[in-house]
Scaffold this motif. Structure first.
Motif, PDB file in Angstrom:
ATOM      1  N   ALA B  50     -15.853  18.033 -19.015  1.00  0.00           N
ATOM      2  CA  ALA B  50     -17.187  17.305 -19.349  1.00  0.00           C
ATOM      3  C   ALA B  50     -16.771  16.360 -20.302  1.00  0.00           C
ATOM      4  O   ALA B  50     -17.683  15.110 -20.478  1.00  0.00           O
ATOM      5  CB  ALA B  50     -18.333  18.250 -19.638  1.00  0.00           C
ATOM      6  N   PHE B  51     -15.585  16.499 -21.114  1.00  0.00           N
ATOM      7  CA  PHE B  51     -15.406  15.759 -22.075  1.00  0.00           C
ATOM      8  C   PHE B  51     -14.360  14.706 -21.804  1.00  0.00           C
ATOM      9  O   PHE B  51     -13.459  14.360 -22.666  1.00  0.00           O
ATOM     10  CB  PHE B  51     -15.189  16.611 -23.351  1.00  0.00           C
ATOM     11  CG  PHE B  51     -16.328  17.479 -23.932  1.00  0.00           C
ATOM     12  CD1 PHE B  51     -17.184  16.849 -24.659  1.00  0.00           C
ATOM     13  CD2 PHE B  51     -16.269  18.344 -23.528  1.00  0.00           C
ATOM     14  CE1 PHE B  51     -18.553  17.562 -24.898  1.00  0.00           C
ATOM     15  CE2 PHE B  51     -17.682  19.252 -23.883  1.00  0.00           C
ATOM     16  CZ  PHE B  51     -18.522  18.834 -24.683  1.00  0.00           C
ATOM     17  N   GLN B  52     -13.786  14.711 -20.429  1.00  0.00           N
ATOM     18  CA  GLN B  52     -12.837  14.071 -20.022  1.00  0.00           C
ATOM     19  C   GLN B  52     -13.193  13.148 -18.716  1.00  0.00           C
ATOM     20  O   GLN B  52     -14.055  13.217 -18.349  1.00  0.00           O
ATOM     21  CB  GLN B  52     -11.814  15.127 -19.526  1.00  0.00           C
ATOM     22  CG  GLN B  52     -11.313  15.875 -20.615  1.00  0.00           C
ATOM     23  CD  GLN B  52     -10.109  17.011 -19.940  1.00  0.00           C
ATOM     24  OE1 GLN B  52     -10.211  17.425 -18.793  1.00  0.00           O
ATOM     25  NE2 GLN B  52      -8.672  17.162 -20.414  1.00  0.00           N
ATOM     26  N   ASP B  53     -12.156  12.260 -18.452  1.00  0.00           N
ATOM     27  CA  ASP B  53     -12.269  11.553 -17.574  1.00  0.00           C
ATOM     28  C   ASP B  53     -11.468  12.318 -16.361  1.00  0.00           C
ATOM     29  O   ASP B  53     -10.164  12.052 -16.177  1.00  0.00           O
ATOM     30  CB  ASP B  53     -11.757  10.077 -17.559  1.00  0.00           C
ATOM     31  CG  ASP B  53     -13.080   9.018 -17.652  1.00  0.00           C
ATOM     32  OD1 ASP B  53     -12.870   8.025 -18.294  1.00  0.00           O
ATOM     33  OD2 ASP B  53     -14.182   9.573 -17.416  1.00  0.00           O
ATOM     34  N   TYR B  54     -11.975  13.355 -15.801  1.00  0.00           N
ATOM     35  CA  TYR B  54     -11.182  14.051 -15.119  1.00  0.00           C
ATOM     36  C   TYR B  54     -10.637  13.877 -13.638  1.00  0.00           C
ATOM     37  O   TYR B  54     -11.235  12.909 -13.195  1.00  0.00           O
ATOM     38  CB  TYR B  54     -11.854  15.305 -14.591  1.00  0.00           C
ATOM     39  CG  TYR B  54     -11.153  16.366 -13.775  1.00  0.00           C
ATOM     40  CD1 TYR B  54     -10.382  17.363 -14.520  1.00  0.00           C
ATOM     41  CD2 TYR B  54     -11.077  16.461 -12.580  1.00  0.00           C
ATOM     42  CE1 TYR B  54      -9.499  18.118 -13.854  1.00  0.00           C
ATOM     43  CE2 TYR B  54     -10.477  17.339 -11.502  1.00  0.00           C
ATOM     44  CZ  TYR B  54      -9.745  18.282 -12.237  1.00  0.00           C
ATOM     45  OH  TYR B  54      -8.925  19.147 -11.850  1.00  0.00           O
ATOM     46  N   SER B  55      -9.331  13.654 -13.528  1.00  0.00           N
ATOM     47  CA  SER B  55      -8.758  13.333 -12.217  1.00  0.00           C
ATOM     48  C   SER B  55      -7.886  14.382 -11.524  1.00  0.00           C
ATOM     49  O   SER B  55      -7.093  14.962 -12.408  1.00  0.00           O
ATOM     50  CB  SER B  55      -8.080  11.865 -12.222  1.00  0.00           C
ATOM     51  OG  SER B  55      -6.718  12.342 -12.170  1.00  0.00           O
ATOM     52  N   PRO B  56      -8.238  14.659 -10.530  1.00  0.00           N
ATOM     53  CA  PRO B  56      -7.423  15.845  -9.771  1.00  0.00           C
ATOM     54  C   PRO B  56      -5.915  15.671  -9.905  1.00  0.00           C
ATOM     55  O   PRO B  56      -5.340  16.590 -10.005  1.00  0.00           O
ATOM     56  CB  PRO B  56      -7.929  15.921  -8.532  1.00  0.00           C
ATOM     57  CG  PRO B  56      -9.179  14.741  -8.369  1.00  0.00           C
ATOM     58  CD  PRO B  56      -9.040  13.912  -9.459  1.00  0.00           C
ATOM     59  N   PHE B  57      -5.459  14.597  -9.897  1.00  0.00           N
ATOM     60  CA  PHE B  57      -3.939  14.236 -10.046  1.00  0.00           C
ATOM     61  C   PHE B  57      -3.315  14.690 -11.545  1.00  0.00           C
ATOM     62  O   PHE B  57      -2.365  15.294 -11.507  1.00  0.00           O
ATOM     63  CB  PHE B  57      -3.724  12.858  -9.610  1.00  0.00           C
ATOM     64  CG  PHE B  57      -4.370  12.371  -8.482  1.00  0.00           C
ATOM     65  CD1 PHE B  57      -3.616  13.019  -7.291  1.00  0.00           C
ATOM     66  CD2 PHE B  57      -5.461  11.409  -8.498  1.00  0.00           C
ATOM     67  CE1 PHE B  57      -4.485  12.607  -5.935  1.00  0.00           C
ATOM     68  CE2 PHE B  57      -5.958  11.084  -7.177  1.00  0.00           C
ATOM     69  CZ  PHE B  57      -5.517  11.605  -5.914  1.00  0.00           C
ATOM     70  N   LEU B  58      -4.118  14.641 -12.493  1.00  0.00           N
ATOM     71  CA  LEU B  58      -3.761  14.922 -13.836  1.00  0.00           C
ATOM     72  C   LEU B  58      -3.894  16.201 -14.220  1.00  0.00           C
ATOM     73  O   LEU B  58      -3.532  16.588 -15.326  1.00  0.00           O
ATOM     74  CB  LEU B  58      -4.398  13.662 -14.740  1.00  0.00           C
ATOM     75  CG  LEU B  58      -4.038  12.116 -14.600  1.00  0.00           C
ATOM     76  CD1 LEU B  58      -4.831  11.209 -15.334  1.00  0.00           C
ATOM     77  CD2 LEU B  58      -2.543  11.872 -14.551  1.00  0.00           C
ATOM     78  N   MET B  60      -6.327  19.421 -15.666  1.00  0.00           N
ATOM     79  CA  MET B  60      -7.305  19.664 -16.835  1.00  0.00           C
ATOM     80  C   MET B  60      -6.647  19.166 -18.223  1.00  0.00           C
ATOM     81  O   MET B  60      -7.283  18.886 -18.899  1.00  0.00           O
ATOM     82  CB  MET B  60      -7.748  21.051 -16.852  1.00  0.00           C
ATOM     83  CG  MET B  60      -9.157  21.109 -17.028  1.00  0.00           C
ATOM     84  SD  MET B  60      -9.626  22.876 -16.823  1.00  0.00           S
ATOM     85  CE  MET B  60      -9.969  22.957 -15.398  1.00  0.00           C
ATOM     86  N   LEU B  61      -5.225  19.418 -18.292  1.00  0.00           N
ATOM     87  CA  LEU B  61      -4.537  19.276 -19.354  1.00  0.00           C
ATOM     88  C   LEU B  61      -4.222  17.728 -19.586  1.00  0.00           C
ATOM     89  O   LEU B  61      -3.564  17.227 -20.545  1.00  0.00           O
ATOM     90  CB  LEU B  61      -3.417  20.123 -19.453  1.00  0.00           C
ATOM     91  CG  LEU B  61      -3.716  21.665 -19.613  1.00  0.00           C
ATOM     92  CD1 LEU B  61      -2.302  22.428 -19.431  1.00  0.00           C
ATOM     93  CD2 LEU B  61      -4.544  21.760 -20.647  1.00  0.00           C
ATOM     94  N   GLY B  62      -4.055  16.987 -18.235  1.00  0.00           N
ATOM     95  CA  GLY B  62      -3.424  15.684 -18.522  1.00  0.00           C
ATOM     96  C   GLY B  62      -4.401  14.670 -18.444  1.00  0.00           C
ATOM     97  O   GLY B  62      -4.226  13.427 -18.746  1.00  0.00           O
TER      98      GLY B  62
END
Lengths: 291, 314
Positions: B50-58, B60-62
């Motif tokens: 929720a605090f990230q611009d999540y992208s499946p390729f990167l 959760m940590l990236g």
């Protein structure tokens, strides 16, 4: 109870009987209507208050059960219900047994951790990402593992284990039984009514599973029953073959098919629960009412 | 084997000894604990998206950190306020209609003196609890919202158009509440019936001798005896206040955009945005907002219960 036989009190009793009976009729009517309409063999549109079928026929049921799609979904639901319930019971009872021991170091901390999940959860998307990370997407494992336990069932199970007298355990220990044997041979048989109640809760959960089905399963061949029935109602696709058919090819009206699919998916639980009603209620109320 | 050692180390060793002695218990607890760690605590860690611009390729940590950005976007969107409004309205309706209904049903069932009749009725009232929302929605649609449905035909317009319940947003909310009553009210009354059977019969006998009418008995004995249970169930309901069931709403809305305005709630929205449109961070923010509010609600309700002198949940 002392009988109050005044006129007003009797009037109240009478009204109460009428009211509750009426409510029961309203509750049952939709199911009865569904059953009756599922036997409709005629294609003519219904008129007015038509409840009984114009032509009694089992075609809707035979079409469903001889098709390719429905029996497969039925089988998947049976599999996830059996496996899921077994897994849930094993996990829940072993954990509840261990944490019902007062001398267990770290017991309060662990119990608190479980209670916290009752109050706060990560939500749908993070759970989905975990299931995906475990490689469970689009497999039956996704219908069994993610919902395998609940904090509530854990607590009522732990409470019933805690209620078993310690003397029984001690005599078994003197006879040289190990911890696991005591759980299996002494404790489980003693909490049978609760085991039945919790087990049935899990059975109902697994059989009626729908959300996890649409969330995790993308291949129609792996759909559990509820997801298939849902599709049959939401889209006018035929349940008989799995692909939409033109009306002329179909042997039975789509409405009868939809009704029959609803009845078949609801029937097992409706037949099962009256047998367990008592132990069920006992189990639920034990957990919730504070002495 | 007695050994000369200082106390502290002996204590520490004895703790380890105790743990070692109970190793079988810990082993038995392990699978269940692992399950809670993975499926309950794992997602809490995933809340970070929720605090990230999540992208499946990167992963959760990236994925890059963006702080409160998603929350600011969320509050700035008109969607969000519609969701909040819908959820609150359904929650309040459920609290003022469904919840008292379960209590009244229990009270009325409790007044039946004929045991056999009472159990038969209870069996009927419990039945819908055991079928899925798919079935409940299916029956609703096939009777109230299809050309062939019995009520659709009976309620047809003068022009002969069948009544389509699910094309009428103005009836959506009441439909949800009535469905809830139909499916769960019987089951919801179980807990109150159990509490009623636990009330001391001597209180009633004493009241009758004092000349109290049935009405007075209800008011002074029955309701007072029910109060702790009502408070506990109320706390639990407040905790799931925003949890208007996903399955119930989803099966009723049926991707009908007509109904989003009145029917969309946090869960259905998160499902559509996250799973169907792949906007994971945004959808997580929606769910997280919901979880936090629910958490605050439970704690608040519990605190209130303790304030009024009842036992809370914890």
């Amino acid at each position: 109870m002392v009988r109050d036989n005044s006129w007003s009190s009797r009037l109240f009793d009478f009204c109460n009987y009428v009211l509750l009976s009426g409510l029961a009729l309203v509750t049952a009517f939709p199911f009865v209507y569904c059953v009756l309409r599922s036997f409709e063999g005629s294609w003519l549109p219904a008129v007015g208050v038509e409840i009984l079928p114009k032509q009694w026929s089992l075609t809707a049921y035979t079409t469903l059960l001889q098709g390719a799609v429905f029996p497969r979904a039925l089988l998947i639901s049976v599999i996830i219900t059996v496996l899921g319930t077994l897994l849930s019971l094993v996990l829940t009872t072993m954990l509840a047994y261990a944490l019902s021991k007062k001398q267990l170091i770290g017991r309060r901390f662990l119990t608190g951790g479980i209670l916290f999940t009752f109050l706060f959860n990560g939500g749908m998307i993070p759970t989905y990402l975990i299931v995906r990370g475990l490689g469970m997407l689009d497999s039956l494992a996704a219908l069994i593992f993610p919902g395998a336990m609940g904090a509530y069932t854990f607590f009522i199970m732990r409470q019933s284990f805690a209620g078993v007298p310690a003397s029984l355990e001690e005599s078994a220990r003197i006879d040289g039984a190990g911890e696991f044997l005591i759980y299996y041979r002494v404790y489980l048989p003693l909490v049978k009514p609760m085991l039945a109640a919790v087990g049935l809760l899990y059975v109902v959960r697994q059989w009626n599973l729908f959300f996890d089905g649409i969330l995790y399963i993308s291949t129609p061949e792996k759909w559990p029953l509820q997801v298939l029935v849902r599709q049959a109602i939401a889209t006018a696709s035929s349940l008989g073959t799995g692909e939409a058919l033109s009306a002329s090819q179909m042997v039975v009206s789509p409405e009868a098919l939809q009704m029959a699919s609803i009845i078949l998916s609801a029937l097992p639980m409706l037949m099962l629960y009256p047998f367990f009603q008592r132990s069920f209620i006992k189990g639920l109320t034990l957990g919730a009412i504070k002495e | 084997m007695p050994k000369a050692e200082n106390l502290a180390s002996r204590d520490r060793r004895s703790v380890w000894q105790q743990v070692w002695r109970m190793r079988v218990l810990y082993l038995m607890a392990l699978p269940g604990l692992l399950w809670f760690a993975i499926f309950k605590y794992g997602p809490m860690w995933g809340v970070m998206t929720a605090f990230q611009d999540y992208s499946p390729f990167l992963g959760m940590l990236g994925s890059p950190w963006v702080g409160w950005k998603h929350f600011q976007e969320l509050f700035a969107r008109p969607d969000f306020w519609i969701l909040l409004k819908n959820t609150l309205i359904l929650g309040v309706l459920s609290l003022v209609i469904y919840f008292p209904f379960t209590i009244v049903l229990a009270l009325l069932l409790n007044e039946l003196r004929n045991r056999v009749f009472r159990e038969a009725l209870q069996t009927v009232f419990y039945a819908p609890y055991f079928v899925s929302w798919v079935v409940i929605a299916g029956i609703t649609i096939l009777t109230f919202s299809s050309a062939q449905g019995i009520f659709s035909r009976l309620l047809a317009s003068d022009a002969g158009q069948p009544f389509m319940l699910l094309n009428k947003p103005e009836y959506f909310r009441i439909t949800v509440i009535l469905q809830q009553i139909w499916k769960d009210a019987g089951w919801g009354s179980v807990i109150f019936l159990a509490a009623l059977s636990g009330i001391d019969q001597q209180l009633y006998e004493a009241a009758v001798i004092d000349g109290a009418s049935r009405w007075k008995q209800l008011w002074h004995i029955t309701l007072v005896g029910l109060r702790p249970t009502i408070v506990i169930i109320l706390i639990m309901r407040l905790g799931s206040f925003l949890d208007v069931g996903f399955e119930q709403i989803y099966t009723l809305i049926n991707n009908n955009p007509l109904l989003y305005r009145v029917g969309d709630v946090f869960d259905t929205f998160a499902f559509r945005k996250g799973i169907q449109e792949g906007m994971f961070s945004y959808a997580t923010t929606v769910s997280l907002f919901k979880s936090v509010i629910a958490f605050v609600l439970v704690l608040g309700a519990n605190w209130l219960a303790k304030k009024t002198g009842e036992e809370g949940l914890f």
